[in-house]
Scaffold this motif. Structure first.
Motif, PDB file in Angstrom:
ATOM      1  N   PRO A 165       0.789  -1.240   0.000  1.00  0.00           N
ATOM      2  CA  PRO A 165       0.000   0.000   0.000  1.00  0.00           C
ATOM      3  C   PRO A 165       0.820   1.287   0.000  1.00  0.00           C
ATOM      4  CG  PRO A 165      -0.921  -1.566   1.565  1.00  0.00           C
ATOM      5  CD  PRO A 165       0.387  -2.139   1.092  1.00  0.00           C
ATOM      6  N   ALA A 166       2.005   1.291   0.596  1.00  0.00           N
ATOM      7  CA  ALA A 166       2.835   2.497   0.626  1.00  0.00           C
ATOM      8  C   ALA A 166       3.223   2.955  -0.780  1.00  0.00           C
ATOM      9  CB  ALA A 166       4.085   2.259   1.468  1.00  0.00           C
ATOM     10  N   THR A 167       3.082   2.074  -1.760  1.00  0.00           N
ATOM     11  CA  THR A 167       3.399   2.439  -3.141  1.00  0.00           C
ATOM     12  C   THR A 167       2.463   3.532  -3.645  1.00  0.00           C
ATOM     13  OG1 THR A 167       4.107   0.154  -3.494  1.00  0.00           O
ATOM     14  CG2 THR A 167       3.855   1.513  -5.450  1.00  0.00           C
ATOM     15  N   LEU A 168       1.268   3.633  -3.071  1.00  0.00           N
ATOM     16  CA  LEU A 168       0.340   4.688  -3.493  1.00  0.00           C
ATOM     17  C   LEU A 168       0.899   6.070  -3.166  1.00  0.00           C
ATOM     18  CD1 LEU A 168      -3.035   3.031  -2.492  1.00  0.00           C
ATOM     19  CD2 LEU A 168      -2.126   3.360  -4.817  1.00  0.00           C
ATOM     20  N   ASP A 169       1.524   6.207  -2.006  1.00  0.00           N
ATOM     21  CA  ASP A 169       2.166   7.486  -1.663  1.00  0.00           C
ATOM     22  C   ASP A 169       3.312   7.777  -2.626  1.00  0.00           C
ATOM     23  OD1 ASP A 169       0.463   7.989   0.474  1.00  0.00           O
ATOM     24  OD2 ASP A 169       1.783   6.979   1.910  1.00  0.00           O
ATOM     25  N   LYS A 170       4.076   6.754  -2.960  1.00  0.00           N
ATOM     26  CA  LYS A 170       5.184   6.922  -3.897  1.00  0.00           C
ATOM     27  C   LYS A 170       4.648   7.303  -5.278  1.00  0.00           C
ATOM     28  CE  LYS A 170       9.541   4.583  -4.650  1.00  0.00           C
ATOM     29  NZ  LYS A 170      10.240   3.317  -4.421  1.00  0.00           N
ATOM     30  N   ALA A 171       3.513   6.730  -5.667  1.00  0.00           N
ATOM     31  CA  ALA A 171       2.901   7.075  -6.952  1.00  0.00           C
ATOM     32  C   ALA A 171       2.476   8.544  -6.960  1.00  0.00           C
ATOM     33  CB  ALA A 171       1.706   6.166  -7.231  1.00  0.00           C
ATOM     34  N   ARG A 172       1.879   8.990  -5.877  1.00  0.00           N
ATOM     35  CA  ARG A 172       1.480  10.407  -5.789  1.00  0.00           C
ATOM     36  C   ARG A 172       2.717  11.317  -5.879  1.00  0.00           C
ATOM     37  NH1 ARG A 172      -1.406   8.017  -1.612  1.00  0.00           N
ATOM     38  NH2 ARG A 172      -3.525   7.520  -2.250  1.00  0.00           N
ATOM     39  N   GLU A 173       3.793  10.920  -5.228  1.00  0.00           N
ATOM     40  CA  GLU A 173       5.040  11.683  -5.284  1.00  0.00           C
ATOM     41  C   GLU A 173       5.596  11.717  -6.707  1.00  0.00           C
ATOM     42  OE1 GLU A 173       9.616  11.403  -3.500  1.00  0.00           O
ATOM     43  OE2 GLU A 173       8.086  10.053  -2.703  1.00  0.00           O
ATOM     44  N   ALA A 174       5.578  10.567  -7.378  1.00  0.00           N
ATOM     45  CA  ALA A 174       6.081  10.500  -8.758  1.00  0.00           C
ATOM     46  C   ALA A 174       5.203  11.327  -9.692  1.00  0.00           C
ATOM     47  CB  ALA A 174       6.145   9.048  -9.219  1.00  0.00           C
ATOM     48  N   ARG A 175       3.882  11.260  -9.522  1.00  0.00           N
ATOM     49  CA  ARG A 175       2.972  12.041 -10.366  1.00  0.00           C
ATOM     50  C   ARG A 175       3.230  13.536 -10.169  1.00  0.00           C
ATOM     51  NH1 ARG A 175       1.593  12.300 -14.818  1.00  0.00           N
ATOM     52  NH2 ARG A 175       1.160  10.095 -14.683  1.00  0.00           N
ATOM     53  N   LYS A 176       3.439  13.949  -8.931  1.00  0.00           N
ATOM     54  CA  LYS A 176       3.728  15.362  -8.646  1.00  0.00           C
ATOM     55  C   LYS A 176       5.040  15.769  -9.313  1.00  0.00           C
ATOM     56  CE  LYS A 176       4.112  18.627  -4.745  1.00  0.00           C
ATOM     57  NZ  LYS A 176       4.575  19.664  -5.606  1.00  0.00           N
ATOM     58  N   PHE A 177       6.049  14.918  -9.233  1.00  0.00           N
ATOM     59  CA  PHE A 177       7.337  15.189  -9.866  1.00  0.00           C
ATOM     60  C   PHE A 177       7.157  15.361 -11.379  1.00  0.00           C
ATOM     61  CE2 PHE A 177      11.050  13.503 -12.126  1.00  0.00           C
ATOM     62  CZ  PHE A 177      12.050  14.347 -11.664  1.00  0.00           C
ATOM     63  N   ILE A 178       6.421  14.459 -11.994  1.00  0.00           N
ATOM     64  CA  ILE A 178       6.184  14.520 -13.443  1.00  0.00           C
ATOM     65  C   ILE A 178       5.455  15.809 -13.804  1.00  0.00           C
ATOM     66  CG2 ILE A 178       4.854  13.479 -15.333  1.00  0.00           C
ATOM     67  CD1 ILE A 178       5.479  10.712 -13.939  1.00  0.00           C
ATOM     68  N   LYS A 228      -8.676   1.085  -9.118  1.00  0.00           N
ATOM     69  CA  LYS A 228      -9.230   2.443  -9.097  1.00  0.00           C
ATOM     70  C   LYS A 228      -8.361   3.351  -8.218  1.00  0.00           C
ATOM     71  CE  LYS A 228     -13.326   5.093  -7.943  1.00  0.00           C
ATOM     72  NZ  LYS A 228     -14.276   5.235  -6.890  1.00  0.00           N
ATOM     73  N   GLU A 229      -7.989   2.866  -7.051  1.00  0.00           N
ATOM     74  CA  GLU A 229      -7.149   3.641  -6.136  1.00  0.00           C
ATOM     75  C   GLU A 229      -5.770   3.918  -6.756  1.00  0.00           C
ATOM     76  OE1 GLU A 229      -6.175   3.591  -1.360  1.00  0.00           O
ATOM     77  OE2 GLU A 229      -6.552   1.682  -2.355  1.00  0.00           O
ATOM     78  N   VAL A 230      -5.246   2.950  -7.493  1.00  0.00           N
ATOM     79  CA  VAL A 230      -3.966   3.122  -8.179  1.00  0.00           C
ATOM     80  C   VAL A 230      -4.082   4.243  -9.216  1.00  0.00           C
ATOM     81  CG1 VAL A 230      -2.352   2.011  -9.782  1.00  0.00           C
ATOM     82  CG2 VAL A 230      -3.147   0.766  -7.752  1.00  0.00           C
ATOM     83  N   ALA A 231      -5.141   4.225 -10.011  1.00  0.00           N
ATOM     84  CA  ALA A 231      -5.350   5.267 -11.021  1.00  0.00           C
ATOM     85  C   ALA A 231      -5.550   6.630 -10.369  1.00  0.00           C
ATOM     86  CB  ALA A 231      -6.538   4.907 -11.902  1.00  0.00           C
ATOM     87  N   GLU A 232      -6.269   6.670  -9.266  1.00  0.00           N
ATOM     88  CA  GLU A 232      -6.509   7.934  -8.571  1.00  0.00           C
ATOM     89  C   GLU A 232      -5.215   8.517  -7.999  1.00  0.00           C
ATOM     90  OE1 GLU A 232     -11.186   7.298  -7.291  1.00  0.00           O
ATOM     91  OE2 GLU A 232      -9.621   6.676  -5.882  1.00  0.00           O
ATOM     92  N   ALA A 233      -4.213   7.677  -7.789  1.00  0.00           N
ATOM     93  CA  ALA A 233      -2.904   8.146  -7.300  1.00  0.00           C
ATOM     94  C   ALA A 233      -2.069   8.740  -8.432  1.00  0.00           C
ATOM     95  CB  ALA A 233      -2.150   7.004  -6.621  1.00  0.00           C
TER      96      ALA A 233
END
Length: 159
Positions: free
Chosen positions: A83-96, A117-122
């Protein structure tokens, strides 16, 4: 994971790859490895294990076409999503987004109907789903049912 990665890049280019990604730990020179891929006419990216920092992206952002986050520890299929990967995904999306990059964000491992769905929302725009689809019974109908259920979940994103 192939290490050192540089020796294999040409083989993947010659085999017709369009995208080549590698783990930062697989090379001593991330920038050079990414440039080898780009020089070969392929899209290039980095793959991050769950405990690997996204800091590696900072100095090579101009060469990134894809950031792939592993949401399991690589090695075998069927592992549970971390689950912590969702926070990392949000961080990566912000970086991009903050850097205006033309870069895809992908996630691999443990993606299923109940979390896609939660993965896409991240902010993830490419998902790898292996064992979630290739489960028993191994029939075209069962695969289609799972894929249709995943698409229905994704259709709810942004609504």
């Amino acid at each position: 994971m192939v290490s050192p990665v540089d020796a294999a890049i040409g083989d993947f280019i010659d085999a017709g790859a369009s995208f080549i990604t590698f783990h930062p730990e697989a090379t001593n020179h991330i920038d050079r490895s990414l440039q080898l891929i780009k020089n070969g006419g392929c899209k290039a990216g980095l793959v991050f294990n769950p405990a690997t920092s996204l800091e590696y992206c900072k100095n090579v952002k101009d060469k990134l076409d894809i950031i792939l986050l592993m949401s399991v520890n690589p090695g075998f299929g069927g592992q549970a999503f971390i689950p912590a990967t969702l926070d990392k995904a949000r961080e990566a999306r912000k970086f991009i987004d903050d850097n205006g990059l033309d870069c895809r964000l992908e996630i691999d491992g443990g993606v299923k109907v109940d979390n896609i769905k939660e993965v896409a929302e991240a902010g993830v725009d490419m998902m790898v789903a292996g064992s979630a689809i290739l489960k028993e019974p191994r029939t075209i109908e069962a695969y289609k049912e799972t894929i249709d259920a995943m698409r229905a979940e994704l259709a709810q994103v942004g609504n």
